[in-house]
Scaffold this active site. Structure first.
Site, short mmCIF file in Angstrom:
data_model
loop_
_atom_site.label_atom_id
_atom_site.label_comp_id
_atom_site.label_asym_id
_atom_site.label_seq_id
_atom_site.Cartn_x
_atom_site.Cartn_y
_atom_site.Cartn_z
CG HIS A 1 6.55 -26.40 34.71
ND1 HIS A 1 6.04 -25.27 34.19
CD2 HIS A 1 5.81 -28.08 35.06
CE1 HIS A 1 5.36 -27.00 33.10
NE2 HIS A 1 5.94 -28.16 33.81
CG HIS B 1 9.21 -28.71 27.90
ND1 HIS B 1 8.36 -27.66 28.14
CD2 HIS B 1 7.93 -29.74 27.71
CE1 HIS B 1 6.84 -28.28 28.16
NE2 HIS B 1 7.00 -29.11 28.49
#
Length: 352
Positions: free
Chosen positions: A66, A142
């Protein structure tokens, strides 16, 4: 919380941050850097018996990561457009302190692309953005910005060149501050980097390892954008559904994984079981200094891994399973071994 309470909390946080600095993040490795011995899982796909390599890839168990690129996050970079306005505002006030905090919650992997590949990871979750001051280049993102997309793709290609029977899923599923020209650039980058390794789009059920080996294909790209329909080596995002539980509760996560697996399409798609927990605002505040890994992931892994161990691949079973910090437990080994259940079933059927 009162103003005095916030001030006290910030002073405590600053002291704790100074006393608990994590090891410095590793920069992405240069292309020519020597590497040590490969993991036993570096060639796990090529080592599968013919009975499994002849099955559709959608029916095999495949380990994935992930936010795969987040092993390197630049805390000196601007806050990304994937963050709400309030987070960007706080970064403007508290600057480097706030970004250090953000980094502890933005990093979801410790292993580089190469190390993940050697550990057996074959699915990569990729989020891409332009960057202020460098709008012509693309970066992984991110919370904060990571490495250049081009550098990451080169690292993956180097591994594939050395391991000719291994296959990767590249899932480009979030884009920020990108127009059509940026997508053109990214698609050209994919074509120039991987060339003949890119598998042309065809029916999911036809994609077996044996088929890929025969055509020397090693890269399946899933592109969650309308331009996916314009290129024969891109697959639309609806072929890679990845339901998201969005919870901090491991028990609720397991229930969600079970429910969505039961609803999995029988044909036409792969399937991602996101075995991950997602921090909420209060989770971050409570564990601001500790970070995602120690405050949420590590303590819930036993529950999550028990679910993984109880699964079975196949038409109605798990396919791709993703995790944060894939090295914390023997995640890849556990997922890869699930494929032995298919082999056992096949042998049992042949004996009847």
């Amino acid at each position: 919380m009162s103003a005095a309470g916030w001030a006290t909390w910030l002073l405590q946080a600053i002291r704790q941050l100074g006393a608990s600095q994590p090891p410095p993040a590793r920069e992405p490795e240069p292309r020519s850097q020597r590497r040590g011995p490969a993991s036993p899982h570096a060639d796990w796909m090529g080592s599968l018996p013919p009975a499994l390599s002849a099955l559709p890839l959608a029916n095999l168990a495949v380990p994935g990561s992930h936010d795969s690129f987040s092993f390197w996050i630049d805390e000196k970079s601007p806050v990304g457009p994937d963050q709400p306005v309030v987070v960007r505002h706080m970064a403007g006030i508290f600057r480097s302190f706030w970004k250090k905090m953000m980094k502890r919650w933005s990093v979801t992997q410790s292993l580089t692309f190469r190390e993940q590949l050697e550990a057996g990871i074959r699915y990569f979750d990729l989020r891409v953005s332009t960057k202020p001051g460098d709008s012509e280049e693309l970066y992984f993102i991110h919370g904060l910005y990571g490495s250049k997309v081009h550098d990451g793709l080169i690292e993956i290609d180097d591994f594939l060149t050395a391991h000719t029977k291994e296959v990767v899923f590249l899932d480009f599923n979030h884009y920020y501050e990108m127009d059509d020209s940026h997508h053109d650039y990214l698609i050209r980058m994919l074509r120039n980097t991987f060339g003949p390794k890119l598998c042309r789009a065809n029916l999911v059920e036809e994609i077996t390892l044996q088929y890929l080996w025969e055509h020397k294909y090693q890269v399946l790209v899933f592109y969650h954008h309308p331009m996916a329909h314009d290129f024969p080596f891109l697959r639309p995002g609806n072929q890679m559904p990845a339901p998201w539980a969005n919870t901090t509760d491991a028990r609720k996560l397991v229930q969600f994984l079970e429910t969505t697996l039961n609803e999995r399409a029988k044909r036409g798609t792969f399937h991602v079981s996101q075995a991950i927990l997602t921090p909420q605002t209060k989770t971050v505040i409570r564990g601001l200094i500790v970070g995602l890994r120690d405050s949420l992931v590590a303590r819930n892994l036993p529950t999550i891994m028990n679910w993984v161990k109880s699964q079975k691949p196949g038409v109605n079973g798990v396919n791709i399973i993703t995790s944060d910090f894939v090295e914390l437990v023997d995640f890849a080994t556990t997922v890869i071994k699930l494929n032995n259940l298919l082999l056992h079933d096949r042998n049992k059927h042949e004996q009847i």
